[in-house]
Design an enzyme around this catalytic site. Sequence first.
Site, mmCIF file in Angstrom:
data_model
loop_
_atom_site.group_PDB
_atom_site.id
_atom_site.type_symbol
_atom_site.label_atom_id
_atom_site.label_comp_id
_atom_site.label_asym_id
_atom_site.label_seq_id
_atom_site.Cartn_x
_atom_site.Cartn_y
_atom_site.Cartn_z
ATOM 1 N N PHE A 1 11.113 1.176 -8.767
ATOM 2 C CA PHE A 1 12.089 0.083 -8.921
ATOM 3 C C PHE A 1 12.934 0.236 -10.180
ATOM 4 C CE2 PHE A 1 8.462 -1.622 -6.626
ATOM 5 C CZ PHE A 1 9.046 -2.265 -5.560
ATOM 6 N N TYR B 1 26.942 2.321 -10.442
ATOM 7 C CA TYR B 1 25.626 1.832 -10.007
ATOM 8 C C TYR B 1 25.313 2.348 -8.598
ATOM 9 C CZ TYR B 1 22.199 -1.373 -7.974
ATOM 10 O OH TYR B 1 21.119 -1.892 -7.307
ATOM 11 N N GLY C 1 13.060 -6.234 -18.221
ATOM 12 C CA GLY C 1 11.859 -6.844 -17.655
ATOM 13 C C GLY C 1 11.078 -7.645 -18.689
ATOM 14 N N ASN D 1 21.017 -8.601 -0.401
ATOM 15 C CA ASN D 1 20.817 -9.534 -1.531
ATOM 16 C C ASN D 1 19.397 -10.080 -1.506
ATOM 17 O OD1 ASN D 1 23.695 -10.021 -2.755
ATOM 18 N ND2 ASN D 1 23.883 -9.883 -0.536
ATOM 19 N N LEU E 1 10.841 -2.431 -20.441
ATOM 20 C CA LEU E 1 11.169 -3.824 -20.782
ATOM 21 C C LEU E 1 12.634 -3.984 -21.200
ATOM 22 C CD1 LEU E 1 7.927 -5.083 -22.646
ATOM 23 C CD2 LEU E 1 8.473 -5.129 -20.202
HETATM 24 N N1 LIG Z 1 17.794 -7.785 -7.018
HETATM 25 C C1 LIG Z 1 18.522 -7.362 -5.992
HETATM 26 O O1 LIG Z 1 19.130 -8.172 -5.282
HETATM 27 C C2 LIG Z 1 18.584 -5.887 -5.666
HETATM 28 C C3 LIG Z 1 19.373 -5.471 -4.581
HETATM 29 C C4 LIG Z 1 19.430 -4.115 -4.262
HETATM 30 C C5 LIG Z 1 18.699 -3.195 -4.986
HETATM 31 N N2 LIG Z 1 17.958 -3.619 -6.051
HETATM 32 C C6 LIG Z 1 17.205 -2.600 -6.810
HETATM 33 O O2 LIG Z 1 15.865 -3.036 -6.918
HETATM 34 C C7 LIG Z 1 15.288 -2.600 -8.147
HETATM 35 C C8 LIG Z 1 14.678 -3.785 -8.883
HETATM 36 O O3 LIG Z 1 15.689 -4.773 -9.084
HETATM 37 P P1 LIG Z 1 15.364 -6.109 -9.906
HETATM 38 O O4 LIG Z 1 16.318 -7.136 -9.436
HETATM 39 O O5 LIG Z 1 13.907 -6.378 -9.866
HETATM 40 O O6 LIG Z 1 15.810 -5.633 -11.370
HETATM 41 P P2 LIG Z 1 15.100 -5.924 -12.788
HETATM 42 O O7 LIG Z 1 16.138 -5.590 -13.824
HETATM 43 O O8 LIG Z 1 14.497 -7.280 -12.804
HETATM 44 O O9 LIG Z 1 13.943 -4.834 -12.828
HETATM 45 C C9 LIG Z 1 14.149 -3.492 -13.197
HETATM 46 C C10 LIG Z 1 13.031 -3.107 -14.152
HETATM 47 O O10 LIG Z 1 13.153 -1.710 -14.483
HETATM 48 C C11 LIG Z 1 12.930 -1.550 -15.895
HETATM 49 N N3 LIG Z 1 13.624 -0.311 -16.272
HETATM 50 C C12 LIG Z 1 14.945 -0.022 -16.170
HETATM 51 N N4 LIG Z 1 15.182 1.240 -16.542
HETATM 52 C C13 LIG Z 1 13.984 1.784 -16.894
HETATM 53 C C14 LIG Z 1 13.571 3.077 -17.353
HETATM 54 N N5 LIG Z 1 14.452 4.090 -17.528
HETATM 55 N N6 LIG Z 1 12.258 3.293 -17.612
HETATM 56 C C15 LIG Z 1 11.349 2.298 -17.428
HETATM 57 N N7 LIG Z 1 11.674 1.056 -17.000
HETATM 58 C C16 LIG Z 1 12.991 0.805 -16.715
HETATM 59 C C17 LIG Z 1 13.482 -2.821 -16.515
HETATM 60 O O11 LIG Z 1 12.933 -3.121 -17.773
HETATM 61 C C18 LIG Z 1 13.084 -3.875 -15.471
HETATM 62 O O12 LIG Z 1 11.829 -4.441 -15.728
HETATM 63 C C19 LIG Z 1 16.406 -1.897 -8.920
HETATM 64 O O13 LIG Z 1 16.278 -0.510 -8.719
HETATM 65 C C20 LIG Z 1 17.678 -2.418 -8.242
HETATM 66 O O14 LIG Z 1 18.725 -1.496 -8.337
HETATM 67 C C21 LIG Z 1 17.887 -4.931 -6.405
#
Ligand SMILES: NC(=O)c1ccc[n+]([C@@H]2O[C@H](COP(=O)([O-])OP(=O)(O)OC[C@H]3O[C@@H](n4cnc5c(N)ncnc54)[C@H](O)[C@@H]3O)[C@@H](O)[C@H]2O)c1
Length: 342
Positions: free
Chosen positions: A70, A138, A36, A167, A33
């Site tokens: 994720f 990143y 999240g 994106n 969280l």
């Molecule tokens: N949103 C985009 O456009 C996008 C694009 C490319 C890649 N991504 C990748 O997709 C994934 C999800 O992205 P999102 O936009 O849903 O991000 P988000 O921040 O909404 O979700 C990430 C979740 O991971 C949890 N988290 C982070 N580190 C943690 C850990 N060490 N242990 C347990 N929980 C952990 C966070 O609390 C969060 O709920 C990420 O890996 C991100 O790099 C997202």
Amino acid sequence: MRVLVTGGAGYIGSVVAGQLVAAGHDVTVLDDLSTGFADAVPPGATFVKGTLRDCAAEVLSDGIEAVLHFAAKSLVGESMAQPSLYWGNNLGGSLALLEAMRAAGTPRIVFSSTAAVYGEPETVPIDETAPTRPTSPYGGSKVAVDTALAEFARMYGLGAISLRYFNVAGAHPEAGRPGAGEAGSAVRWLGERHSPETHLIPNVLGVAQSVARGSGGHLTLFGDDYPTKDGTCIRDYIHVADLARAHLQALGACQPGQHRIYNLGSESGFSNLEVLAECRAVTGVDIPAEIGPRRPGDPAVLVASSARIRADLGWAPERDLRAMVADAWAATLAMAEPDRTP
Ligand SMILES: NC(=O)c1ccc[n+]([C@@H]2O[C@H](COP(=O)([O-])OP(=O)(O)OC[C@H]3O[C@@H](n4cnc5c(N)ncnc54)[C@H](O)[C@@H]3O)[C@@H](O)[C@H]2O)c1
């Protein structure tokens, strides 16, 4: 199948976890969280609050058959300011997860990689053979996890797929809640709730909402002197529901001892001004916008080739920019309302 969704309380992970529950899978969400929200975890899933390092081993010892990974920190600017946070959380956390999977004998993983691994592309559309030259910790942390996955596949027989998203946009009605979708039931939307929000569409819609409420506001676009059709940057967008579908397909396609990489995009980019026009059309709000200076390090065009996943898995995006903006707007409006879900 018994599936662990790391980061399943976040934007993308919660949509995928809901679709897995709806498809009949036994889903456990592990999320600390940090970015999240517990209320985004689908009701049919088991929720474990904790970090990858602290909790992955225990969760996986319970007969999990696959992992959708994720969990990560994903702000480029924050990673430039605090690189160790990104190496520790994204790479260190992923290694802890992989080691726990090896110990438990968990055979397959689908990993959220990113377009940021490519850095400044030499050619567009970008395919999976393009060199990885990340320009931020990143992106670097994601390349490192991709490399670790290839090694775990080769050395321990893991079946792994990295999905490199461009994106991600849009929102999705929550699946997995009893009664969801039935006549008269309130629709709960799972959309972007990042803080800070760095993505264009939610930021444009945030201004639209503020203007519609009479609170004012305006959007700043970074540069209009790029070598593109209207001078603004062009990016590739993919609807979160199309992305979720790709994850379910990838889950079924993991092969022991293989690490495969797929780009996920629509292959047709949109300029920042085109996105703004679509947001104005969907919201009916004349969203005020000004042009600011370029942001350092922003390439003019980032568009994915998704030919490989189309050929191998038969996946193709189904939802266009209008659907992404319309669903994101519906979620924006719904999230501003008090939750009436029983
Ligand atoms: N949103 C985009 O456009 C996008 C694009 C490319 C890649 N991504 C990748 O997709 C994934 C999800 O992205 P999102 O936009 O849903 O991000 P988000 O921040 O909404 O979700 C990430 C979740 O991971 C949890 N988290 C982070 N580190 C943690 C850990 N060490 N242990 C347990 N929980 C952990 C966070 O609390 C969060 O709920 C990420 O890996 C991100 O790099 C997202």
